[in-house]
Design a protein around this motif. Structure first.
Motif, mmCIF file in Angstrom:
data_model
loop_
_atom_site.group_PDB
_atom_site.id
_atom_site.type_symbol
_atom_site.label_atom_id
_atom_site.label_comp_id
_atom_site.label_asym_id
_atom_site.label_seq_id
_atom_site.Cartn_x
_atom_site.Cartn_y
_atom_site.Cartn_z
ATOM 1 N N GLY A 135 40.400 135.736 10.328
ATOM 2 C CA GLY A 135 39.644 136.956 10.345
ATOM 3 C C GLY A 135 38.913 137.065 11.636
ATOM 4 O O GLY A 135 38.995 136.186 12.369
ATOM 5 N N ALA A 136 38.008 138.142 11.927
ATOM 6 C CA ALA A 136 37.574 138.012 13.156
ATOM 7 C C ALA A 136 36.440 136.999 13.362
ATOM 8 O O ALA A 136 36.290 136.597 14.503
ATOM 9 C CB ALA A 136 36.903 139.534 13.297
ATOM 10 N N THR A 137 35.692 136.549 12.421
ATOM 11 C CA THR A 137 34.764 135.387 12.673
ATOM 12 C C THR A 137 35.718 134.334 13.293
ATOM 13 O O THR A 137 35.244 133.760 14.366
ATOM 14 C CB THR A 137 34.283 134.968 11.073
ATOM 15 O OG1 THR A 137 33.585 136.278 10.527
ATOM 16 C CG2 THR A 137 33.287 133.898 11.327
ATOM 17 N N ASN A 140 36.775 135.034 16.749
ATOM 18 C CA ASN A 140 35.562 135.082 17.900
ATOM 19 C C ASN A 140 35.392 133.734 17.915
ATOM 20 O O ASN A 140 35.225 133.211 19.090
ATOM 21 C CB ASN A 140 34.307 135.749 17.197
ATOM 22 C CG ASN A 140 34.121 137.234 17.278
ATOM 23 O OD1 ASN A 140 34.574 137.698 18.338
ATOM 24 N ND2 ASN A 140 33.481 137.743 16.351
ATOM 25 N N HIS A 179 27.377 141.703 16.170
ATOM 26 C CA HIS A 179 27.777 141.357 14.841
ATOM 27 C C HIS A 179 27.237 139.811 14.404
ATOM 28 O O HIS A 179 27.569 139.079 15.274
ATOM 29 C CB HIS A 179 29.303 141.486 14.535
ATOM 30 C CG HIS A 179 29.800 141.643 13.078
ATOM 31 N ND1 HIS A 179 29.937 140.446 12.350
ATOM 32 C CD2 HIS A 179 29.724 142.471 12.194
ATOM 33 C CE1 HIS A 179 30.253 140.631 11.056
ATOM 34 N NE2 HIS A 179 30.188 142.017 11.047
ATOM 35 N N SER A 181 28.619 137.639 12.738
ATOM 36 C CA SER A 181 29.607 136.713 12.606
ATOM 37 C C SER A 181 29.920 136.130 14.141
ATOM 38 O O SER A 181 30.364 135.042 14.078
ATOM 39 C CB SER A 181 31.071 137.230 12.449
ATOM 40 O OG SER A 181 31.801 138.095 13.083
ATOM 41 N N GLN A 224 31.223 144.491 22.598
ATOM 42 C CA GLN A 224 31.600 144.730 21.178
ATOM 43 C C GLN A 224 32.312 146.044 21.195
ATOM 44 O O GLN A 224 31.851 147.018 22.039
ATOM 45 C CB GLN A 224 30.210 144.901 20.230
ATOM 46 C CG GLN A 224 30.616 145.261 18.950
ATOM 47 C CD GLN A 224 29.374 145.287 17.915
ATOM 48 O OE1 GLN A 224 29.278 144.125 17.340
ATOM 49 N NE2 GLN A 224 28.418 146.034 18.101
ATOM 50 N N GLY A 226 33.373 148.833 18.831
ATOM 51 C CA GLY A 226 33.249 148.901 17.596
ATOM 52 C C GLY A 226 32.095 148.388 16.741
ATOM 53 O O GLY A 226 32.358 147.446 16.215
ATOM 54 N N VAL A 228 29.625 147.579 13.766
ATOM 55 C CA VAL A 228 30.199 147.784 12.544
ATOM 56 C C VAL A 228 29.481 148.991 11.684
ATOM 57 O O VAL A 228 29.909 149.397 10.635
ATOM 58 C CB VAL A 228 29.707 146.475 11.879
ATOM 59 C CG1 VAL A 228 28.415 146.191 11.533
ATOM 60 C CG2 VAL A 228 30.614 146.181 10.274
ATOM 61 N N ASP A 253 34.335 141.391 20.960
ATOM 62 C CA ASP A 253 34.481 141.332 19.487
ATOM 63 C C ASP A 253 34.832 142.718 19.262
ATOM 64 O O ASP A 253 34.135 143.653 19.337
ATOM 65 C CB ASP A 253 33.072 140.813 18.620
ATOM 66 C CG ASP A 253 33.082 141.136 17.227
ATOM 67 O OD1 ASP A 253 34.450 141.321 16.569
ATOM 68 O OD2 ASP A 253 32.028 140.829 16.427
ATOM 69 N N ALA A 255 36.550 143.645 16.230
ATOM 70 C CA ALA A 255 37.258 143.793 14.831
ATOM 71 C C ALA A 255 38.019 144.749 14.362
ATOM 72 O O ALA A 255 39.144 144.450 13.746
ATOM 73 C CB ALA A 255 36.165 143.242 13.862
ATOM 74 N N PHE A 256 37.392 145.706 14.480
ATOM 75 C CA PHE A 256 38.255 146.958 14.156
ATOM 76 C C PHE A 256 38.558 147.893 15.577
ATOM 77 O O PHE A 256 39.312 148.440 15.613
ATOM 78 C CB PHE A 256 37.721 147.583 12.821
ATOM 79 C CG PHE A 256 36.466 148.232 13.055
ATOM 80 C CD1 PHE A 256 35.408 147.424 12.837
ATOM 81 C CD2 PHE A 256 36.076 149.555 13.201
ATOM 82 C CE1 PHE A 256 33.827 147.833 13.171
ATOM 83 C CE2 PHE A 256 34.894 150.117 13.362
ATOM 84 C CZ PHE A 256 33.717 148.982 13.234
ATOM 85 N N ASP A 282 40.576 142.031 14.059
ATOM 86 C CA ASP A 282 41.118 141.795 12.544
ATOM 87 C C ASP A 282 42.463 142.773 12.440
ATOM 88 O O ASP A 282 42.428 143.731 12.570
ATOM 89 C CB ASP A 282 40.160 142.306 11.613
ATOM 90 C CG ASP A 282 39.369 141.296 10.979
ATOM 91 O OD1 ASP A 282 39.839 140.099 11.021
ATOM 92 O OD2 ASP A 282 37.937 141.468 10.818
ATOM 93 N N HIS A 284 43.236 142.633 9.057
ATOM 94 C CA HIS A 284 43.017 143.190 7.711
ATOM 95 C C HIS A 284 41.996 144.441 7.568
ATOM 96 O O HIS A 284 41.764 144.728 6.526
ATOM 97 C CB HIS A 284 42.625 142.081 6.826
ATOM 98 C CG HIS A 284 41.515 141.222 7.168
ATOM 99 N ND1 HIS A 284 41.333 140.016 7.048
ATOM 100 C CD2 HIS A 284 40.314 141.631 7.789
ATOM 101 C CE1 HIS A 284 40.313 139.474 7.529
ATOM 102 N NE2 HIS A 284 39.345 140.522 7.867
ATOM 103 N N LYS A 285 41.660 144.741 8.614
ATOM 104 C CA LYS A 285 40.813 145.969 8.519
ATOM 105 C C LYS A 285 41.504 147.269 9.039
ATOM 106 O O LYS A 285 42.502 147.596 8.002
ATOM 107 C CB LYS A 285 39.684 145.781 9.508
ATOM 108 C CG LYS A 285 38.440 144.937 9.163
ATOM 109 C CD LYS A 285 37.426 144.711 10.055
ATOM 110 C CE LYS A 285 36.216 143.901 9.332
ATOM 111 N NZ LYS A 285 35.287 143.416 10.318
HETATM 112 C C1 LIG Z 1 34.087 142.569 10.253
HETATM 113 C C2 LIG Z 1 33.741 142.146 11.521
HETATM 114 C C3 LIG Z 1 33.636 141.007 11.818
HETATM 115 C C4 LIG Z 1 33.927 139.880 11.052
HETATM 116 O O1 LIG Z 1 35.328 139.910 10.507
HETATM 117 P P1 LIG Z 1 35.794 138.925 9.389
HETATM 118 O O2 LIG Z 1 37.165 139.547 9.293
HETATM 119 O O3 LIG Z 1 34.951 139.341 8.168
HETATM 120 O O4 LIG Z 1 35.841 137.642 9.848
HETATM 121 C C5 LIG Z 1 33.276 140.857 13.287
HETATM 122 N N1 LIG Z 1 32.953 141.596 14.040
HETATM 123 C C6 LIG Z 1 32.790 142.807 13.656
HETATM 124 C C7 LIG Z 1 32.309 144.239 14.797
HETATM 125 C C8 LIG Z 1 33.262 143.354 12.620
HETATM 126 O O5 LIG Z 1 33.344 144.473 12.252
#
Ligand SMILES: *Cc1c(COP(=O)(O)O)cnc(C)c1O
Length: 454
Positions: A135-137, A140, A179, A181, A224, A226, A228, A253, A255-256, A282, A284-285
């Motif tokens: 995942g994004a964690t 990163n 974020h 993470s 960043q 996007g 969250v 970062d 993630a989405f 990610d 999965h998002k």
């Molecule tokens: C969801 C998200 C993360 C963490 O992603 P995971 O898939 O839960 O590890 C990190 N950064 C941003 C901006 C996010 O939206």
């Protein structure tokens, strides 16, 4: 094992997916209570696979959140495309280890192709290296490990061999609305979450690039793409120009938000981001790949390889094939390339762009309907995220609780720059216009009910 067993599994899965639109989004107390059926001491003796599966379906399926339906708007949650789910099943049946080509030619091939497609569709530099992680964690973490390697190597320090004991200090810069993470990844890397130089953010959570301080020595600037909560993008053009002047590594970062680049209508939000050194995202998002699926991307293969490989020397140029385990924190892994490949193959470039456009249009529609009903939207709805206030913090909380309890849709709660809000994230391929109208009506009805009872 008789073949009908796997048919039964497929039948149960199909029934689950087909009924998703008719059920409550969050499970009721009865369904959650029935999870007690799982509570037993470790069985002394074997149980038939058929019985194992029946219990899992009968007690487990009702206690899920209906995230694969069209009315789940919690966190930032993709809904899993049919092609990707089916690929995931088949890949589970293969049970391949995606660590090395000799262990699974197909897993390694699909991973490589999926990575190339991601780099292409996101408009990142040709030849960008990467790896598939959970995942994004972890993306990163993986990217920042490559960053740590690069900036310390430039300072004459071999961090993989010597660790951080006695190393030159690394300055890490991030926006105030980073974020959590990313901070966790820094903590795991020994870079320290509280040592981060925090750059003030504006009302949308965008870093104020002109407040990036002068940087001396090894430095990493984290952007960043996007936020969250708001979906806002840090100003990459300005921030990267400043970071470059100081010789810093730039990590993103996304993630989405990174997937905004997949649509011609939203690509402008990603302007300048291709100039960064690494990108975490990610699958999965927004791309609706099943859990768990993240992507770490690094402009140059060498720092990623050096940070992740168990071999000390950089041998990638001598490798006949790219061996995934030299690019990931893990060694043994499932063939998650199959899911991502299937999602991108089934959508194509146009399908992915359309998914981005459609979910953003749904988010704007939520904002319009809720504004017309008299409620306050706290963010500029730039992509798929909407923050709604229903008045006093307790009122907003009670509206959210009521919406969640009623089960028509599911929206979570957040605090945005001191204001309690409902967060609506439209990230699923499955959400229809009708789902949006039905959900907005349910939210408005809940808000009116809470106002009457106040
Ligand atoms: C969801 C998200 C993360 C963490 O992603 P995971 O898939 O839960 O590890 C990190 N950064 C941003 C901006 C996010 O939206």
């Amino acid at each position: 094992m008789c073949t009908s067993f796997f048919d039964d599994a497929a039948r149960r899965a199909r029934r689950y997916r087909e009924a998703i639109g008719e059920r409550r989004v969050a499970p009721d107390d009865k369904a959650v209570g029935a999870l007690s059926r799982f509570r037993e001491p470790l069985p002394e003796h074997p149980c038939l696979p058929e019985e194992v599966l029946a219990l899992l379906d009968e007690a487990g399926s009702p206690a899920t959140l209906a995230t694969t339906g069209g009315r789940y708007f919690g966190f930032v949650t993709g809904g899993s495309l049919p092609a990707a789910v089916a690929a995931n099943w088949l890949a589970a049946a293969w049970d391949q280890n995606a660590a090395m080509a000799v262990m699974s030619p197909v897993a390694v091939t699909l991973e490589r192709i999926a990575l190339e497609w991601v780099v292409d569709v996101l408009g990142l530099p040709d030849g960008t290296a990467g790896s598939l992680v959970t995942g994004a964690t972890m993306a990163n973490f993986t990217c920042l490990a490559a960053a740590r390697h690069a900036v310390l190597t430039a300072a004459g320090w071999d961090v993989e061999s010597q660790g951080l004991f006695g190393a030159p200090p690394v300055t890490v810069v991030a926006g105030a609305e980073v974020h959590v993470s990313l901070l966790k990844a820094l903590a795991m890397l020994g870079l320290g979450r509280d040592r981060v130089v925090s750059v003030p953010a504006d009302s949308q959570g965008r870093m104020r690039a002109d407040s990036i301080p002068d940087l001396r020595g090894p430095a990493i600037v984290c952007l960043q793409a996007g936020n969250v909560n708001t979906g806002a993008f840090d100003p990459a053009v300005e921030a990267i120009a400043i970071a470059r002047r100081h010789g810093a590594w730039v990590h993103v970062d996304g993630a989405f938000g990174l997937w905004a680049a997949a649509s011609p209508n939203y690509r402008h939000l990603m302007a300048g981001y291709d100039q960064a050194d690494s990108w975490a995202t990610d699958a999965h998002k927004w791309p609706n790949v099943p859990y768990d699926s993240g992507v770490a991307l690094v402009r140059e293969a060498a720092p990623l390889y050096r940070a992740m490989s168990s071999q000390a020397a950089y041998l990638a140029s001598q490798e006949p094939v790219r061996e995934p385990y030299h690019y990931t924190p893990e060694s043994s892994r499932r063939a998650r390339g199959a899911d991502l490949w299937a999602a991108l193959k089934s959508l194509g470039r146009s399908g992915l762009a359309e998914l981005i456009d459609r979910t953003c249009a749904h988010a704007r529609r939520f904002a319009v309907v809720l504004t017309e009903a008299g409620y306050e939207i706290l963010n500029e709805v730039v992509i798929n995220q909407v923050l709604v206030s229903f008045g006093e913090p307790e009122v907003t909380l009670r509206v959210i609780e009521r919406v969640q309890a009623e089960g028509v849709c599911w929206c979570g709660t957040t605090v945005w720059q001191g204001h309690r809000a409902m967060r609506i994230s439209v990230s699923s391929w499955a959400t229809t216009g009708e789902d949006v109208e039905t959900s907005a009506r349910a939210i408005i009805a809940a808000a009116r009910e809470v106002a009457v009872r106040k």
